[in-house]
Design a protein around this motif. Structure first.
Motif, short mmCIF file in Angstrom:
data_model
loop_
_atom_site.label_atom_id
_atom_site.label_comp_id
_atom_site.label_asym_id
_atom_site.label_seq_id
_atom_site.Cartn_x
_atom_site.Cartn_y
_atom_site.Cartn_z
N UNK A 1 6.57 10.55 2.37
CA UNK A 1 5.39 9.28 2.06
C UNK A 1 6.10 7.95 2.57
N UNK A 2 7.35 8.65 3.28
CA UNK A 2 8.43 7.07 3.19
C UNK A 2 8.00 6.73 4.75
N UNK A 3 7.30 6.62 5.39
CA UNK A 3 7.35 6.40 6.51
C UNK A 3 6.57 4.54 7.28
N UNK A 4 7.71 3.74 7.14
CA UNK A 4 7.42 2.72 6.87
C UNK A 4 7.51 2.15 8.45
N UNK A 5 6.62 2.65 9.22
CA UNK A 5 6.68 2.66 10.37
C UNK A 5 5.89 1.81 10.62
N UNK A 6 4.65 1.66 9.95
CA UNK A 6 3.69 0.33 10.44
C UNK A 6 3.99 -0.69 10.10
N UNK A 7 4.97 -1.47 8.77
CA UNK A 7 5.45 -3.34 7.92
C UNK A 7 6.46 -2.92 9.22
N UNK A 8 7.12 -1.91 8.97
CA UNK A 8 8.40 -2.23 9.59
C UNK A 8 7.99 -3.19 11.57
N UNK B 1 12.52 -16.77 10.61
CA UNK B 1 11.18 -16.34 10.13
C UNK B 1 11.88 -15.47 8.57
N UNK B 2 12.73 -15.84 7.69
CA UNK B 2 12.71 -15.29 6.17
C UNK B 2 12.57 -14.05 6.35
N UNK B 3 11.50 -13.99 5.77
CA UNK B 3 10.12 -12.91 5.37
C UNK B 3 10.29 -11.90 6.54
N UNK B 4 10.42 -12.60 7.71
CA UNK B 4 10.19 -10.61 8.95
C UNK B 4 11.48 -10.71 8.76
N UNK B 5 12.80 -11.28 8.65
CA UNK B 5 14.08 -10.28 7.97
C UNK B 5 14.17 -9.42 7.59
N UNK B 6 13.84 -10.52 6.29
CA UNK B 6 13.87 -9.54 5.23
C UNK B 6 13.63 -7.90 5.22
N UNK B 7 12.72 -8.74 5.62
CA UNK B 7 11.03 -6.96 6.11
C UNK B 7 11.87 -6.07 7.04
N UNK B 8 12.12 -6.38 7.70
CA UNK B 8 13.00 -5.63 8.98
C UNK B 8 14.31 -5.23 8.38
N UNK B 9 15.17 -5.36 7.44
CA UNK B 9 15.79 -5.26 6.81
C UNK B 9 15.17 -4.54 5.85
N UNK B 10 14.51 -4.19 5.03
CA UNK B 10 14.04 -3.40 4.09
C UNK B 10 13.35 -2.16 4.41
N UNK B 11 12.73 -2.28 5.61
CA UNK B 11 11.38 -1.52 6.18
C UNK B 11 12.22 -0.90 7.03
N UNK C 1 0.96 -1.49 -0.37
CA UNK C 1 0.26 0.47 -0.06
C UNK C 1 0.70 1.10 -0.31
N UNK C 2 1.83 1.10 1.00
CA UNK C 2 3.12 2.19 0.82
C UNK C 2 3.25 2.56 -0.21
N UNK C 3 4.47 1.63 -1.33
CA UNK C 3 4.89 1.63 -2.29
C UNK C 3 3.83 2.02 -3.00
N UNK C 4 2.81 1.76 -3.51
CA UNK C 4 1.67 2.43 -4.35
C UNK C 4 1.41 3.30 -4.08
N UNK C 5 0.53 4.11 -2.84
CA UNK C 5 1.02 5.31 -2.18
C UNK C 5 1.74 6.40 -2.84
N UNK C 6 3.23 5.50 -2.90
CA UNK C 6 4.48 6.71 -3.41
C UNK C 6 4.14 6.82 -5.34
N UNK C 7 3.25 5.58 -5.94
CA UNK C 7 3.64 6.22 -6.68
C UNK C 7 2.53 6.80 -7.44
N UNK C 8 1.26 6.22 -6.86
CA UNK C 8 0.63 7.80 -6.96
C UNK C 8 -0.08 8.72 -6.77
N UNK C 9 0.78 9.02 -5.68
CA UNK C 9 1.60 10.36 -5.49
C UNK C 9 1.85 11.17 -6.32
#
Length: 575
Positions: free
Chosen positions: A72-79, A92-102, A53-61
């Motif tokens: 717009x780049x406030x990733x506090x919720x997914x983080x 959980x690899x997805x959790x670790x990768x997601x934390x690294x990203x956000x 949703x955040x990434x889509x908002x970035x493109x739509x804004x």
């Protein structure tokens, strides 16, 4: 707007291809219950949906400023969701990768960084960065600077030399000190990088890990999902380790100035000051920097190994070999680069050199090929404690430096008479040649040819029609105008040809061409006075031409040649 679209695309490109940061608490290596594992998967799904949703908002804004983009780049919720998932299931690899990203986005929302950026923004509103103020005869209004060229230095001196030198051009007292940025590096950037590395190290333990970059994350609902696997994870780790190496280098030396003016230049650049000296933890930081960069190379090789071993369909992979790629050649190129960090390396280079005749006139240019042996590793394992002490003894002073731009202008001249006042002329050819060259001892050349006779207009000859003398007067007025202190090295010319008949009308018209340098700024620059009386003495007093082994085969003459400081430069500086 194309610019805004580019901003959004650039942001997403950075997010998915640069360094991925994250922050986490201590990870629990204990046994994970089935309930916690299931709950972690649910948290990851929710976090990924929020991320989309955040990434889509970035493109739509349609942001109108950098600050709006940052908001717009406030990733506090997914983080937060990825963090909760990691606490439930640290494996959980997805959790670790997601934390690294956000987690990277914490930098954009950090109040300390925001405060420093606001201070810079306030400064730039009233000052053009790294540019002197408009020229004024009152040098008290001049900007101040340190135009110390370090172009061509093939060792890692540039990252921490170039920025402080540019910062020292700024003239306001409230300009943030370089140490403030260094403090943020140590308190904010490096901890995030270390935590991110730890998380991605856990991800790369899972050889089957795949993260799908959805169409929403790409900003194009028609695009196919892209697969991110351990190839990209290893490369992200390599990027993080490289960045850590750069930042550890940045914090190793002192680069604060007491003031950004002539007093600051003298105080900080004199030998014995703290400027350009190794900090108390500098040796340790540079050791970490070298270790981090070496680890980055290991991660790059791991990425190549994984990519070469892949057997599944590569059509949707984010990174894949093309038909033209030769893995062995890529590996050999990277190995060669890595070897430059581990010992002496011969660097080949070339340059054009002007050729002059015995009278000092330029006749041609010649391409020179040369080489130099450099051992970059010595910079890290045998660090220079004070760069100023690596030079022969000197006393620092200052001088005014003027900045100018080269201009080409022309001014139209049109003078006429209804009756030529000189007798004996009947359709007689006439040519006028006027020039002013500020470089010449006798700068003005003014000559007119009337038939077979020539006249020097500087002597005001009576045989020359008055209208031609009027044209000469107009030329002299331009010489006076462009000889003022606002112009440097003017070169002014005027040529005209025609015919003249006594008692008839005559019009002399054409363009006066003007070349000059116009002064638009002035600032104070360092001007050392060397303690040695002669150039040869100066060469003999270089403390260590090898610069602590960075240039292992260098002698004093060689280091002077490398920096382009010769006998004529010595003479000019000391006269």
């Amino acid at each position: 707007m194309r610019t805004k679209a580019f901003m959004k695309q650039a942001v997403v490109l950075v997010l998915f291809s640069m360094f991925m940061f994250f922050g986490c608490d201590n990870l629990d290596d204990g046994t994970i219950s089935a309930e916690d594992s299931t709950a972690a998967v649910s948290k990851v799904d929710a976090a990924t949906a929020s991320l989309e949703n955040i990434m889509q908002d970035v493109f739509d804004a349609d942001p109108d400023s950098v600050q709006e983009m940052i908001d717009l780049l406030d990733f506090s919720e997914p983080y937060a969701l990825y963090s909760e998932a990691s606490q439930l299931d640290p494996g959980n690899s997805d959790a670790n990768f997601g934390m690294a990203f956000t987690g990277f986005m914490r930098l954009t929302q950090d109040p300390q960084l925001d405060e420093m950026l606001l201070r810079w923004e306030a400064y730039f509103k009233v000052n053009e960065p790294f540019l002197v103020e408009s020229y004024s005869n009152n040098l008290g209004r001049a900007g101040y600077g340190l135009p110390m060229s370090i172009d061509g230095i093939g060792v890692p001196l540039v990252p921490f030399m170039e920025m402080p030198m540019a910062l020292s051009k700024m003239s306001l007292a409230d300009v943030p000190q370089f140490s403030e940025f260094q403090d943020l590096v140590e308190s904010l950037f490096l901890p995030i990088i270390d935590e991110s590395i730890a998380a991605l190290e856990m991800v790369d333990d899972d050889s089957s890990y795949v993260f799908m970059i959805s169409s929403s994350m790409q900003g194009d609902p028609e695009s196919d999902p892209l697969e991110l696997d351990l190839t990209e994870i290893y490369l992200l780790e390599a990027g993080l380790y490289s960045l850590k190496g750069v930042l550890k280098t940045v914090v190793a030396y002192n680069f604060d100035f007491v003031s950004f003016d002539s007093i600051g230049i003298v105080t900080e650049l004199n030998q014995g000051s703290e400027f350009a000296t190794l900090k108390s933890n500098g040796t340790r930081d540079l050791g970490f920097a070298l270790s981090s960069v070496n680890t980055a190379f290991e991660k790059v090789f791991a990425a190549l190994d994984f990519l070469e071993a892949e057997t599944d369909d590569q059509s949707n992979d984010l990174i894949a070999f093309s038909e033209d790629d030769d893995p062995a050649e890529i590996r050999a190129d990277i190995t060669e680069i890595q070897s430059a960090l581990q010992g002496p390396t011969l660097i080949h280079y070339g340059y054009w050199e002007d050729i002059y005749d015995n009278d000092g006139y330029w006749v041609d240019e010649e391409y020179i090929e040369d080489s130099i042996k450099i051992d970059i590793s010595q910079f890290f394992i045998n660090p220079i404690t004070d760069f100023k002490a690596m030079l022969p003894p000197y006393t620092m002073g200052t001088q005014v430096y003027y900045e100018s731009e080269y201009h080409y202008d022309y001014v139209h001249v049109d003078v006429s008479t209804t009756s030529v006042d000189v007798t004996g002329l009947d359709n007689t050819p006439v040519s006028v040649s006027l020039s002013y060259d500020s470089w010449n001892t006798i700068p003005i050349t003014a000559f007119v040819q009337i038939g077979f006779l020539g006249y020097d207009l500087t002597t005001n000859p009576s045989a020359v029609p008055a209208v031609i003398m009027e044209a000469y007067s107009a030329f002299l007025a331009l010489v006076d105008q462009y000889s003022s202190e606002l112009y440097e090295y003017p070169y002014i010319t005027f040529y005209w040809n025609g015919s003249v008949t006594s008692g008839q009308s005559l019009s002399v018209q054409g363009d006066v061409y003007i070349e000059y340098e116009q002064i638009y700024g002035a600032y104070v620059e360092p001007h050392p006075t060397w303690n040695d009386a002669t150039y040869s003495d100066w060469l003999s007093h270089w403390p260590d031409p090898t610069m602590n082994g960075i240039f292992p085969d260098m002698d004093a003459a060689g280091i002077a040649d490398f920096f382009g400081f010769y006998q004529e430069d010595w003479d000019q500086m000391n006269n």
